[in-house]
Design a protein around this motif. Structure first.
Motif, mmCIF file in Angstrom:
data_model
loop_
_atom_site.group_PDB
_atom_site.id
_atom_site.type_symbol
_atom_site.label_atom_id
_atom_site.label_comp_id
_atom_site.label_asym_id
_atom_site.label_seq_id
_atom_site.Cartn_x
_atom_site.Cartn_y
_atom_site.Cartn_z
ATOM 1 N N TRP A 79 10.159 -0.556 -81.036
ATOM 2 C CA TRP A 79 11.455 -0.737 -81.094
ATOM 3 C C TRP A 79 12.289 -1.268 -79.648
ATOM 4 O O TRP A 79 13.173 -1.645 -79.771
ATOM 5 N N ILE A 80 11.379 -0.772 -78.608
ATOM 6 C CA ILE A 80 12.135 -1.202 -77.345
ATOM 7 C C ILE A 80 11.502 -2.459 -76.894
ATOM 8 O O ILE A 80 12.034 -3.305 -75.974
ATOM 9 N N ALA A 81 10.779 -3.331 -77.752
ATOM 10 C CA ALA A 81 10.026 -4.507 -77.375
ATOM 11 C C ALA A 81 11.243 -5.683 -77.229
ATOM 12 O O ALA A 81 11.913 -5.646 -78.259
ATOM 13 N N ASN A 82 11.240 -6.440 -76.339
ATOM 14 C CA ASN A 82 12.020 -7.701 -76.166
ATOM 15 C C ASN A 82 13.477 -7.050 -75.748
ATOM 16 O O ASN A 82 14.110 -8.078 -75.922
ATOM 17 N N SER A 83 13.855 -5.999 -75.682
ATOM 18 C CA SER A 83 14.847 -5.530 -75.299
ATOM 19 C C SER A 83 15.280 -5.863 -73.641
ATOM 20 O O SER A 83 14.234 -6.218 -72.960
ATOM 21 N N GLY A 143 14.196 -12.070 -83.399
ATOM 22 C CA GLY A 143 14.960 -11.540 -84.126
ATOM 23 C C GLY A 143 15.221 -12.173 -85.615
ATOM 24 O O GLY A 143 15.063 -11.745 -86.736
ATOM 25 N N ALA A 144 15.532 -13.469 -85.539
ATOM 26 C CA ALA A 144 15.567 -14.253 -86.614
ATOM 27 C C ALA A 144 14.407 -14.426 -87.420
ATOM 28 O O ALA A 144 14.501 -14.366 -88.728
ATOM 29 N N SER A 158 27.762 -5.197 -75.452
ATOM 30 C CA SER A 158 28.666 -6.482 -75.691
ATOM 31 C C SER A 158 28.102 -7.740 -74.980
ATOM 32 O O SER A 158 28.479 -8.888 -75.455
ATOM 33 N N SER A 159 27.094 -7.479 -74.091
ATOM 34 C CA SER A 159 26.722 -8.916 -73.490
ATOM 35 C C SER A 159 25.786 -9.416 -74.449
ATOM 36 O O SER A 159 25.442 -9.096 -75.529
ATOM 37 N N GLY A 160 25.710 -10.946 -74.198
ATOM 38 C CA GLY A 160 25.010 -11.593 -75.380
ATOM 39 C C GLY A 160 23.277 -11.355 -75.249
ATOM 40 O O GLY A 160 22.934 -11.457 -76.316
ATOM 41 N N GLU A 161 22.664 -10.760 -74.103
ATOM 42 C CA GLU A 161 21.508 -10.407 -74.216
ATOM 43 C C GLU A 161 21.155 -9.247 -75.290
ATOM 44 O O GLU A 161 20.225 -9.123 -75.987
ATOM 45 N N TRP A 162 22.005 -8.245 -74.928
ATOM 46 C CA TRP A 162 21.913 -7.107 -75.707
ATOM 47 C C TRP A 162 22.302 -7.616 -77.489
ATOM 48 O O TRP A 162 21.769 -6.924 -78.231
ATOM 49 N N LYS A 163 23.182 -8.390 -77.618
ATOM 50 C CA LYS A 163 23.582 -8.687 -78.859
ATOM 51 C C LYS A 163 22.290 -9.298 -79.705
ATOM 52 O O LYS A 163 22.242 -8.992 -80.807
ATOM 53 N N VAL A 164 21.677 -10.221 -78.831
ATOM 54 C CA VAL A 164 20.524 -10.767 -79.608
ATOM 55 C C VAL A 164 19.556 -9.980 -79.743
ATOM 56 O O VAL A 164 18.886 -9.910 -80.880
ATOM 57 N N TYR A 217 11.553 4.742 -66.998
ATOM 58 C CA TYR A 217 11.367 3.454 -67.810
ATOM 59 C C TYR A 217 11.536 2.347 -66.989
ATOM 60 O O TYR A 217 10.588 1.541 -66.674
ATOM 61 N N THR A 218 12.883 2.265 -66.406
ATOM 62 C CA THR A 218 12.923 0.983 -65.646
ATOM 63 C C THR A 218 13.061 1.332 -64.000
ATOM 64 O O THR A 218 13.421 0.566 -63.136
ATOM 65 N N GLY A 219 13.399 2.699 -63.706
ATOM 66 C CA GLY A 219 13.575 3.090 -62.368
ATOM 67 C C GLY A 219 15.071 3.485 -62.010
ATOM 68 O O GLY A 219 15.214 4.056 -61.027
ATOM 69 N N THR A 220 15.928 3.216 -62.924
ATOM 70 C CA THR A 220 17.323 3.573 -62.825
ATOM 71 C C THR A 220 17.744 4.249 -64.202
ATOM 72 O O THR A 220 17.618 3.613 -65.128
ATOM 73 N N PRO A 221 18.514 5.606 -63.784
ATOM 74 C CA PRO A 221 18.875 6.065 -65.246
ATOM 75 C C PRO A 221 19.805 5.371 -66.030
ATOM 76 O O PRO A 221 20.677 4.503 -65.365
ATOM 77 N N ASN A 222 19.544 5.137 -67.252
ATOM 78 C CA ASN A 222 20.360 4.193 -68.096
ATOM 79 C C ASN A 222 20.670 5.006 -69.432
ATOM 80 O O ASN A 222 19.952 5.611 -70.141
ATOM 81 N N GLY A 223 22.322 4.669 -69.902
ATOM 82 C CA GLY A 223 22.647 5.303 -70.925
ATOM 83 C C GLY A 223 22.497 4.473 -72.071
ATOM 84 O O GLY A 223 22.881 5.221 -73.134
ATOM 85 N N LEU A 224 22.265 3.363 -71.932
ATOM 86 C CA LEU A 224 21.728 2.412 -73.079
ATOM 87 C C LEU A 224 20.396 2.760 -73.574
ATOM 88 O O LEU A 224 19.433 1.799 -73.336
#
Length: 587
Positions: free
Chosen positions: A513-517, A297-298, A238-244, A51-58
């Protein structure tokens, strides 16, 4: 362990291995393994790095501990289908465990053979579609089923530390299931609790300190494992971007899975109050809301709350309506063979308890209340919950039936083994009906699965055509209209073991569900896309793919709403049914 017990254990393990090996061989020869939905495909792409070029556990859907393990496997040994191996491995491991415990509980050799056959036929008749067309939601139910059967069949009289040692494996299965999909595991939790209480009722001294301590220790292990898993996941996001984004993810789920999009014409005042125009609402309706960064999201949460308010339903009316629908579904066998199987197992379990001549009437009543009544209460909680939420797709419905039927089976074989000295005919009847039913269901299951795969392949050929087209134009990026990827209610999917391609796809959906992540933005940035609407309009290499079933007026209306007149030009065609569109300012 004395030599006789050792030989018995080896024989039981061998029988379970044979059942599982034959099942694997039959499925591997007759079928390819698939991810059932594009959700699993996208999760796999994130984990593998496609998806992004790097394996990601999130990968958003799973908890980060198990996601991190899978992503690490992709980093260490790329080009392997680790996510597919993981799902299939869990399925076959659970079947192996269930076969072993079922055989081991059975007392005589003929019964062990019969139980092994039943497990195989159940796997072919009920589990087969979910093994071949794997989906992580059903995987959770299979894990929970193996845990429940294993736990219930722990020998009576095992207490204290020995009980905890016996129960560690099912506890770990529950924790793993929670990490794979926490929401589904929580839905299964009432069943697990009912199984635990039913198992406790098998003890002669249930309130003995050692007995209670063993159960308390097991519960503590499961609770601690789930709490730690949840805490690690929360720290990972926990990062702000992920929380949003997670707030947006939850609101999106509420809106699209549990509510609806109110029409603009009848609710213009509301939409104007949150600064959404008719063109914006059209984006929500066709799920392409990622085109407009103002729909965050709001906003999704406000629309979901408003839709819920329009329903005008109180908690009391929702619950009472859910109970009525649940009772109707229960009494009208709306779920066909699944409902009949569960009913049969309940009836045979009740007869088995009542027929035991070694128990007093008081003991029989207590067993029926605790075991049968407890399981009925557990199923009612989970079922009424999903009915009230208006969210009962087959993957959840089938999962709950699978779990319930396996728990009942565990209770039944344990009942036959421990009691019923004169219940030979009842046991024979149960075995004959289950084997006969399995022999009828297995070929029907194979036939239906083949039909489903054939239909899915017809859908997948369109996805392959789009993939080939995009791969042939690697310098471009293609945004796909979301509903254009759904044909007759089915989404594209993939074979699990067709080979892993590490190339980042130069296409993505305009919603979902992945949009804007953060992952979505990271991927788009690699193709020079920072603002979706601006890139579609001004980047020479950004295009939209849309099915001929839909016109492109929604896109022109969106830009017109921002006082931008655009021209939409169809520059190519894919598979005769998809248009490739270039968008630019009108001159």
């Amino acid at each position: 362990m004395n030599p006789t017990d050792r030989r018995r254990a080896i024989a039981d393990i061998s029988m379970a291995v044979i059942v599982t090996a034959v099942l694997i061989a039959v499925i591997s020869i007759a079928f390819d393994h698939y991810y059932e939905f594009n959700d699993d495909v996208l999760m796999k792409d994130i984990l593998s790095g496609r998806y992004t070029g790097t394996p990601n556990g999130l990968n958003i859907q799973m908890l980060s501990p198990i996601g991190g393990v899978l992503a690490s496997l992709y980093r260490i040994l790329p080009h392997h289908a680790w996510y597919g191996i993981f799902l299939c491995g869990l399925h076959y491991l659970c079947i192996l465990l269930m076969a072993y415990r079922s055989v081991h509980v059975s007392s005589v050799f003929s019964a062990r053979i019969s139980v092994a056959v039943i497990v195989f036929l159940f796997s072919m008749g009920v589990l087969l579609p979910h093994i071949v067309m794997a989906q992580y939601t059903v995987t959770v139910a299979i894990l929970a089923s193996a845990a429940a059967l294993f736990f219930y069949t722990i020998p009576a009289g095992v207490t204290g530390r020995r009980f905890v040692l016996y129960a560690i494996l099912p506890a770990l299965l529950v924790i793993l299931a929670f990490q794979v999909r926490s929401e589904m595991m929580l839905l299964c939790l009432p069943y697990i609790a009912a199984t635990g209480i039913a198992r406790w009722s098998r003890e002669k001294q249930p309130f003995d300190r050692n007995t209670a301590g063993g159960y308390a220790g097991t519960v503590a292990i499961m609770a601690l494992g789930m709490i730690v898993s949840f805490a690690m996941n929360a720290a990972s996001y926990s990062s702000g971007e992920w929380k949003v984004f997670l707030m947006e993810f939850d609101n999106r789920t509420e809106l699209y899975d549990y509510q609806y999009i109110p029409s603009y014409e009848e609710n213009a005042t509301f939409y104007e109050s949150i600064h959404l125009t008719e063109a914006d609402v059209a984006l929500l309706e066709n799920y392409d809301y990622a085109l407009d960064e103002r729909i965050d999201g709001a906003v999704l949460g406000q629309v979901a709350a408003y839709a819920k308010e329009l329903r005008g339903e109180s908690v009391t009316s929702v619950v009472s309506g859910g109970i009525r629908e649940y009772l109707y579904r229960l009494t009208h066998f709306s779920d066909g063979v699944y409902a009949l199987l569960v009913l049969f197992l309940y009836v045979m379990l009740i007869i088995a308890v009542i027929s035991d001549k070694d128990r007093t009437v008081k003991r029989k009543v207590m067993i029926l209340i605790v075991r049968v009544g407890g399981l009925l209460c557990a199923r009612s909680i989970s079922w009424i919950y999903i009915i009230c939420g208006r969210r009962s797709p087959d993957r959840i419905v089938h999962s709950l039936y699978i779990l319930e039927s396996i728990i009942l089976f565990a209770m039944l074989i344990t009942e036959f083994t421990g009691h019923l000295r004169e219940g030979r005919y009842l046991q024979m009847t149960t075995i004959i009906v289950l084997i006969a039913g399995g022999m009828i269901m297995a070929p029907l299951s194979v036939s239906r699965l083949n039909e489903h795969i054939a239909g899915q392949e017809q859908i997948n050929r369109y996805d392959r055509a789009i993939e080939e087209y995009c791969a042939a134009h690697p310098d471009n990026f293609y945004f796909e209209d979301v509903y254009s990827t759904i044909i007759d209610g089915e989404t594209f999917n993939e074979r699990m073991f067709d080979g892993e391609d590490d190339r980042i796809r130069n296409r993505d959906l305009l919603g979902g569900w992945i949009a804007n992540s953060p992952l979505y933005r990271e991927k788009l940035a690699q193709f020079g896309v920072k603002d979706v609407a601006d890139s579609i309009l001004n980047n020479d290499n950004a295009y939209i793919i849309c099915s001929d079933e839909y016109d492109m007026s929604w896109l022109s209306d969106y830009y017109a709403d921002r006082e931008i007149t655009v021209q939409t030009e169809r520059v190519d065609t894919i598979a005769g049914v998809y248009g490739v569109y270039a968008v630019g300012p009108a001159h």
